[in-house]
Enzyme design. Structure first.
Site, PDB file in Angstrom:
ATOM      1  N   GLN A 195      34.471  32.414  36.732  1.00 18.16           N
ATOM      2  CA  GLN A 195      35.363  31.730  37.671  1.00 18.16           C
ATOM      3  C   GLN A 195      34.693  30.458  38.201  1.00 18.16           C
ATOM      4  O   GLN A 195      33.520  30.473  38.578  1.00 18.16           O
ATOM      5  CB  GLN A 195      35.698  32.647  38.849  1.00 18.16           C
ATOM      6  N   TYR A 232      40.585  28.325  49.008  1.00 18.61           N
ATOM      7  CA  TYR A 232      39.557  27.375  48.587  1.00 18.61           C
ATOM      8  C   TYR A 232      40.242  26.051  48.167  1.00 18.61           C
ATOM      9  O   TYR A 232      41.458  25.935  48.254  1.00 18.61           O
ATOM     10  CB  TYR A 232      38.679  27.979  47.479  1.00 18.61           C
ATOM     11  N   GLY A 237      38.396  45.869  41.320  1.00 19.85           N
ATOM     12  CA  GLY A 237      37.251  45.146  41.860  1.00 19.85           C
ATOM     13  C   GLY A 237      36.189  46.052  42.445  1.00 19.85           C
ATOM     14  O   GLY A 237      35.266  46.502  41.743  1.00 19.85           O
ATOM     15  N   ARG A 238      36.330  46.357  43.741  1.00 19.98           N
ATOM     16  CA  ARG A 238      35.300  47.155  44.421  1.00 19.98           C
ATOM     17  C   ARG A 238      35.065  48.490  43.727  1.00 19.98           C
ATOM     18  O   ARG A 238      33.941  48.998  43.690  1.00 19.98           O
ATOM     19  CB  ARG A 238      35.706  47.353  45.891  1.00 19.98           C
ATOM     20  N   CYS A 270      35.357  54.675  45.231  1.00 18.61           N
ATOM     21  CA  CYS A 270      34.930  53.632  46.179  1.00 18.61           C
ATOM     22  C   CYS A 270      35.390  54.009  47.585  1.00 18.61           C
ATOM     23  O   CYS A 270      36.519  54.463  47.776  1.00 18.61           O
ATOM     24  CB  CYS A 270      35.549  52.297  45.742  1.00 18.61           C
TER      25      CYS A 270
HETATM   26  C1  LIG Z   1      32.237  41.417  47.536  1.00 19.05           C
HETATM   27  C2  LIG Z   1      33.442  40.685  47.109  1.00 19.05           C
HETATM   28  C3  LIG Z   1      33.304  39.449  46.507  1.00 19.05           C
HETATM   29  C4  LIG Z   1      34.433  38.756  46.052  1.00 19.05           C
HETATM   30  N1  LIG Z   1      34.261  37.573  45.386  1.00 19.05           N
HETATM   31  C5  LIG Z   1      35.347  36.942  44.850  1.00 19.05           C
HETATM   32  C6  LIG Z   1      35.191  35.785  44.053  1.00 19.05           C
HETATM   33  O1  LIG Z   1      34.096  35.347  43.732  1.00 19.05           O
HETATM   34  N2  LIG Z   1      36.307  35.173  43.601  1.00 19.05           N
HETATM   35  C7  LIG Z   1      37.556  35.678  43.841  1.00 19.05           C
HETATM   36  O2  LIG Z   1      38.551  35.087  43.395  1.00 19.05           O
HETATM   37  N3  LIG Z   1      37.720  36.798  44.551  1.00 19.05           N
HETATM   38  C8  LIG Z   1      36.660  37.451  45.053  1.00 19.05           C
HETATM   39  N4  LIG Z   1      36.831  38.620  45.736  1.00 19.05           N
HETATM   40  C9  LIG Z   1      38.152  39.267  45.725  1.00 19.05           C
HETATM   41  C10 LIG Z   1      38.221  40.250  44.541  1.00 19.05           C
HETATM   42  O3  LIG Z   1      38.254  39.563  43.302  1.00 19.05           O
HETATM   43  C11 LIG Z   1      39.465  41.172  44.625  1.00 19.05           C
HETATM   44  O4  LIG Z   1      40.621  40.388  44.603  1.00 19.05           O
HETATM   45  C12 LIG Z   1      39.437  42.019  45.879  1.00 19.05           C
HETATM   46  O5  LIG Z   1      38.198  42.691  46.015  1.00 19.05           O
HETATM   47  C13 LIG Z   1      40.560  43.053  45.866  1.00 19.05           C
HETATM   48  O6  LIG Z   1      40.424  43.909  44.759  1.00 19.05           O
HETATM   49  P1  LIG Z   1      39.858  45.409  44.932  1.00 19.05           P
HETATM   50  O7  LIG Z   1      40.676  46.062  46.013  1.00 19.05           O
HETATM   51  O8  LIG Z   1      40.066  46.039  43.587  1.00 19.05           O
HETATM   52  O9  LIG Z   1      38.421  45.296  45.327  1.00 19.05           O
HETATM   53  C14 LIG Z   1      35.722  39.308  46.239  1.00 19.05           C
HETATM   54  C15 LIG Z   1      35.854  40.533  46.894  1.00 19.05           C
HETATM   55  C16 LIG Z   1      34.736  41.231  47.319  1.00 19.05           C
HETATM   56  C17 LIG Z   1      34.910  42.575  47.967  1.00 19.05           C
END
Ligand SMILES: Cc1cc2nc3c(=O)[nH]c(=O)nc-3n(C[C@H](O)[C@H](O)[C@H](O)COP(=O)(O)O)c2cc1C
Length: 352
Positions: free
Chosen positions: A102, A168, A306-307, A328
């Site tokens: 990204q 952003y 993600g998480r 998680c």
């Molecule tokens: C620790 C952390 C870092 C993240 N870094 C990014 C990132 O670099 N770019 C981005 O678009 N989203 C980022 N996100 C958002 C995740 O890509 C994702 O959309 C979000 O965690 C929700 O998905 P989940 O519920 O499966 O974790 C981040 C989220 C977390 C928790």
């Protein structure tokens, strides 16, 4: 019975072996002030690739030093950064995953003292110098994105994801709440969309037809009707997959009562109806049965986990085999893994 997750999908003609996408997750405190990793990302991403993930989107890498969203964040603004992505590419490919990185500029959310913004903003905070971007600054920004994409290609990655969400810089340009310019890059919908569209078009030109371009799409800026238009324009100009998440705008579409996931997930499902390229949805998917529900009902093409993939690198293989995953905890107020990796309650089991 074969798992609905374990079904290949073509992204720009490249076969991704299953329907699980690791969305970008910045590993805070795992890089130095010059954009170099301080903790081995080859292993971090390699474990998730080995664990079966079909498509990995490497965390946000800054296209310029002044565009960093955190002081310790991976950089892709100079050629010296290429080897750290080459290692990730090699390791993920070894395990049969496709991998993109990204690209981000944080705009008004940047950590530097001089902060670029689309147009003047009022803020309580006066420690930063908010600098409305000139046309020359915009030209330089476009070059930064294109050069970063070329570096990603040289590193052997399958493509890039342009970060157009989460308030952003590119999201600041598309949002009428932030973008108050009155030139070619502000005002009408066409003008607000111009910058991300030009970036996508120029990355396609610079990196060729074979390269995957993903777009992290921030929904609701300001309306779903505008979202659909942007999504269709992105598709037309060469984006191969939309990775849908939240934008700046307020929630203005009702989630049906029988939809068992979040508003953000729902927006991915809805946006998919507007385009002919694959779409991934996200948010709060922790258990395989949740991803299966979305795929079985053909609500989405890929599910971003993600998480849950931080808590269990083997999430995808276990899901396919029907084995129990490390569930998680969705730690509050924020993901503990994000602090430094080691603080995740599952860390001791992560073989890292
Ligand atoms: C620790 C952390 C870092 C993240 N870094 C990014 C990132 O670099 N770019 C981005 O678009 N989203 C980022 N996100 C958002 C995740 O890509 C994702 O959309 C979000 O965690 C929700 O998905 P989940 O519920 O499966 O974790 C981040 C989220 C977390 C928790």
């Amino acid at each position: 019975m074969a798992s609905v997750i374990d079904k290949p999908i073509l992204i720009n003609g490249k076969e991704v072996k299953n329907r699980i996408l690791m969305p970008p997750l910045v590993c805070f405190n795992w890089a130095d002030d010059d954009g170099f990793e301080t903790v081995d990302r080859q292993r971090h991403y390699g474990l998730r690739a080995q664990g079966g993930t079909g498509l990995i989107v490497v965390e946000a890498a800054a296209v310029s030093k002044e565009g960093r969203l955190a002081a310790s964040q991976l950089g892709i603004w100079k050629d010296e950064h290429i080897p750290q992505f080459a290692k990730i590419a090699q390791e993920c490919h070894k395990h049969g995953a496709k991998v993109v990185v990204q690209l981000v500029h944080a705009g008004m959310k940047s950590v530097g003292d001089k902060v670029f913004v689309p147009s003047p903003i009022k803020t309580e905070e006066n420690s930063k110098e908010y600098t409305p971007m000139t046309l020359e600054d915009i030209q330089k920004l476009k070059e930064d994105f294109i050069n970063a994409a070329i570096r990603a290609q040289k590193a052997g990655l399958d493509g890039v994801e342009v970060h157009g969400a989460h308030s952003y810089l590119l999201n600041q340009f598309t949002s009428p709440l932030i973008n108050k310019r009155d030139d070619l890059y502000g005002g009408t919908m066409e003008n607000r969309f111009r910058l991300p569209l030009e970036i996508v078009q120029e990355i396609r030109k610079a990196c060729g037809q074979d390269f995957i371009i993903s777009y992290r799409f921030g929904v609701n800026d300001p309306t779903f009707a505008e979202d659909k238009h942007l999504a269709q324009q992105l598709e037309k100009l060469g984006v191969n997959i939309l990775n849908v998440s939240n934008g700046i705008g307020i929630k203005n579409l009702e989630v049906p009562q029988d939809f068992p996931f979040s508003f953000i997930t729902y927006m991915g499902v809805e946006l998919r109806k507007a385009v002919n390229i694959p779409v991934a949805c996200v948010f709060g998917i922790r258990e395989p049965k949740e991803a299966e529900y979305l795929l079985e009902k053909d609500l989405i093409d890929m599910v971003a986990v993600g998480r849950a993939l931080l808590a269990d690198p083997n999430w995808t293989n276990k899901a396919i085999k029907g084995e129990a995953i490390n569930l998680c905890y969705h730690c509050k107020p924020r993901c503990k893994y994000s602090v430094d990796g080691h603080t995740c309650p599952w860390f001791k089991t992560l073989n890292f």
